[in-house]
Scaffold this motif. Structure first.
Motif, short mmCIF file in Angstrom:
data_model
loop_
_atom_site.label_atom_id
_atom_site.label_comp_id
_atom_site.label_asym_id
_atom_site.label_seq_id
_atom_site.Cartn_x
_atom_site.Cartn_y
_atom_site.Cartn_z
N ARG A 91 0.83 -1.22 0.00
CA ARG A 91 0.00 0.00 0.00
C ARG A 91 0.86 1.26 0.00
NH1 ARG A 91 -3.21 -3.00 3.85
NH2 ARG A 91 -5.17 -3.66 2.87
N ARG A 114 2.62 1.88 -3.39
CA ARG A 114 1.70 2.38 -4.42
C ARG A 114 1.28 3.82 -4.16
NH1 ARG A 114 -2.03 -2.90 -5.91
NH2 ARG A 114 -0.80 -3.51 -7.74
N PRO A 145 2.64 5.63 -7.63
CA PRO A 145 1.51 4.97 -8.31
C PRO A 145 1.83 4.46 -9.71
CG PRO A 145 1.18 7.35 -8.15
CD PRO A 145 2.35 7.03 -7.28
N VAL A 194 4.96 -2.93 -9.79
CA VAL A 194 4.87 -3.88 -8.67
C VAL A 194 4.93 -5.27 -9.29
CG1 VAL A 194 3.47 -4.77 -6.80
CG2 VAL A 194 3.51 -2.31 -7.26
N LEU A 234 -6.10 -2.78 -9.95
CA LEU A 234 -4.72 -2.84 -10.46
C LEU A 234 -4.26 -4.28 -10.53
CD1 LEU A 234 -3.20 0.09 -8.37
CD2 LEU A 234 -3.82 0.11 -10.79
N PRO A 249 -0.78 -6.53 -10.85
CA PRO A 249 0.68 -6.48 -10.85
C PRO A 249 1.27 -7.35 -11.95
CG PRO A 249 -0.07 -8.02 -9.19
CD PRO A 249 -1.31 -7.37 -9.77
#
Length: 582
Positions: A116, A119, A123, A127, A149, A151
């Motif tokens: 968290r 990100r 942003p 990841v 999102l 990854p």
């Protein structure tokens, strides 16, 4: 990374958490659960040592061939209620986040908080989710997919992308380069590695020829030349042989062994050689016999093993309490028994393998190398497990010998955990125990033993993913699990296991087309698939049987003097009648 329990971790490279004031950038931050700490450390080392191919590196503006510094913390913050400033600082300086996904990682509040925070800070930065254990649904932290999102993912499990391709996916994600270009360059690097090792072997043969010439022509320097030549022989028997095995080039080893034997032939009367030289010669005979056996020439293998046995027996008579002489003769006892075992000469096998146990007991008393002594005892008892297991000769004895063997080999591994050969021996013993338990219809225990075997071999392959022998060895537990599932009445699970095996073995046959062991394993795998498919899909079963026949015919054509395959043909014929192929 924050952990749930105490951990002391020696970190050879990477950023120490105490240097928070250093404002260097990190190429990536590894977020992981304590349970995956070893995997995280290994991944960090590999990433920091990896160099991008020149043709790829020049596309990265100003970044060069090195990926850069990777952050992996080593501080225990299990008691903390929130992320430390040092962790926050490291995340703020990271160009990418790598999340090692496993059931433990999904359950970790710290892994989720790190995701968290990264990100929220970055942003638009990548990841990378790396699946190391479990299935995606049980291993991916839920926060990874928050807000829709997705990854970038790499499946490092052997049934997924595998350790090699999975690693390259992570590299591509961090470096921002095309995956295809990395895969292509990695394949070219492997080819160059095989080429250089092969050239090294040829150079060693040339040096041996030159040294042998000087040993003959300059009698006054014979002792010195012989010592130098035998140092080279020692290298051939150890490091070079292991390297050639690892890249699947034992065909080159045939020439190396022959040159070494020519060296001894030119020394004149073997009786005049020092004991260590004679013992080294027996090790060459063992190696040559082993290679003959791999090629299916069992008669030649047995002849070499018997010659070595006579030599080690004579050396032991002169020095009965010398641990090295005991060890050497123990190897001869094993190899003669093993060759006899291949031609189903049970009486000769038992005599020599019981002799092996006798020598191993002496080693336990006299050898200062307790890891070697316990390993040899494990080997000797393991052979008797195999002896009593074959043809269901005495299953209770087989199980007992296997369990005793495992105990000695576990002791050896505790003494010397860095020795790969001990791990391989222990994996073998778990496999044999599984076979014995399966005959005894203890399916659950048999499966547990196979999974123990699989865990050991997977760990070795993760450390050396290009090693030919280990990759071949990795197929054994899967084949064993397929056999258990068939006997347990689960043919579909057996098909699933053998599907992975066939793909791996075909790749290995391409690398080493003269390896009979691998070809026979491929034929057995197709036969197992056919046997399982016969329970629910006759058409596919017939196709697998056809492939099995094709491989066996190839083996017989290439090695007409090799081991008889009558038993294989009989099994194929019986299954063909069952599925209506004839």
């Amino acid at each position: 990374m924050l952990h749930e329990s105490q951990r002391i971790d020696a970190m050879p490279r990477g950023e120490d958490i105490s240097v928070a004031s250093d404002r260097r950038r990190f190429a990536a931050f590894i977020s992981y659960s304590h349970a995956d700490a070893d995997f995280a450390a290994n991944l960090q080392r590999k990433l920091e040592r990896y160099r991008l191919p020149k043709q790829v590196a020049h596309t990265r503006a100003g970044n060069g061939a090195h990926i850069g510094q990777i952050f992996r913390d080593r501080e225990d913050l299990a008691a903390a209620s929130s992320l430390s400033e040092a962790i926050r600082d490291a995340l703020s300086r990271a160009e990418a986040l790598i999340v090692l996904c496993s059931p433990d990682a999904k359950a970790s509040q710290w892994v989720s908080e790190e995701i968290r925070l990264f990100r929220s800070l970055h942003p638009k930065r990548p990841v990378l989710a790396a699946l190391v254990r479990g299935e995606p649904a049980e291993a991916f932290p839920e926060v990874l997919s928050e807000g829709g999102l997705e990854p970038l993912a790499a499946d490092l499990r052997k049934e997924g992308d595998g350790p090699s391709l999975g690693f390259l996916k992570i590299v591509a994600g961090i470096a921002g380069v095309p995956l295809d270009s990395l895969v292509q360059r990695d394949a070219q690097r492997r080819l160059r590695r095989v080429t250089w090792i092969t050239l090294g072997a040829l150079a060693a043969m040339l040096i041996m020829g030159v040294m042998t010439f000087f040993a003959i022509s300059a009698r006054n320097e014979a002792a010195r030349q012989r010592e130098s030549a035998e140092e080279l022989v020692e290298y051939m028997l150890t490091d070079l042989r292991d390297e050639l095995k690892g890249v699947g080039r034992l065909d080159v080893m045939d020439d190396v062994n022959q040159r070494a034997m020519e060296h001894y032939a030119r020394q004149g009367d073997l009786g005049s050689l020092p004991p260590d030289s004679l013992e080294r010669r027996t090790r060459i005979l063992h190696a040559m016999g082993e290679d003959d056996g791999r090629s299916g020439n069992l008669a030649a293998a047995l002849a070499k093993f018997r010659e070595a046995h006579r030599a080690t027996e004579a050396l032991l008579r002169k020095e009965p309490e010398n641990p090295d002489r005991i060890f050497a003769h123990a190897q001869s006892e094993y190899w003669v028994g093993q060759a006899a075992w291949q031609i189903r000469d049970r009486a000769t096998t038992e005599r020599h393998w019981q002799g092996y146990v006798t020598e191993a007991r002496k080693l336990l008393e006299l050898d200062p190398d307790k890891a070697r002594a316990n390993l040899e005892m494990g080997y000797a008892l393991g052979n008797l497990c195999d002896f009593y297991l074959r043809d269901n000769f005495d299953i209770k004895k087989a199980i007992d010998f296997c369990r005793r063997s495992i105990s000695f080999e576990q002791t050896a591994l505790r003494i010397a955990p860095e020795r790969t050969e001990i791990s391989i021996a222990l994996a073998n013993r778990f496999g044999w125990l599984a076979d014995a338990l399966l005959v005894d219809k203890a399916h659950g225990e048999a499966r547990k033993a196979r999974l123990s075997e699989q865990s050991i071999i997977d760990a070795l392959v993760a450390k050396d993913p290009r090693n030919f022998e280990l990759r071949f060895r990795q197929t054994w537990p899967s084949f064993g699990l397929a056999t258990i599932e068939m006997d347990w009445g689960n043919p579909r699970l057996a098909v699933s296991e053998t599907t992975r095996i066939v793909g791996t073995l075909r790749s290995l046959v391409t690398e080493e087309p003269n390896n009979v062991e691998v070809k026979r394993a491929l034929a057995r795998s197709h036969y197992m698939r056919a046997k399982a498919l016969a329970e629910f899909d006759l058409a596919k079963a017939r196709a697998e049987l056809s492939e099995t026949r094709k491989i066996i015919v190839e083996i017989e054509r290439a090695y007409p003097q090799g081991e008889a395959l009558a038993g294989f043909w009989k099994a194929i014929s019986e299954l063909e009648q069952r599925v209506g192929n004839r």
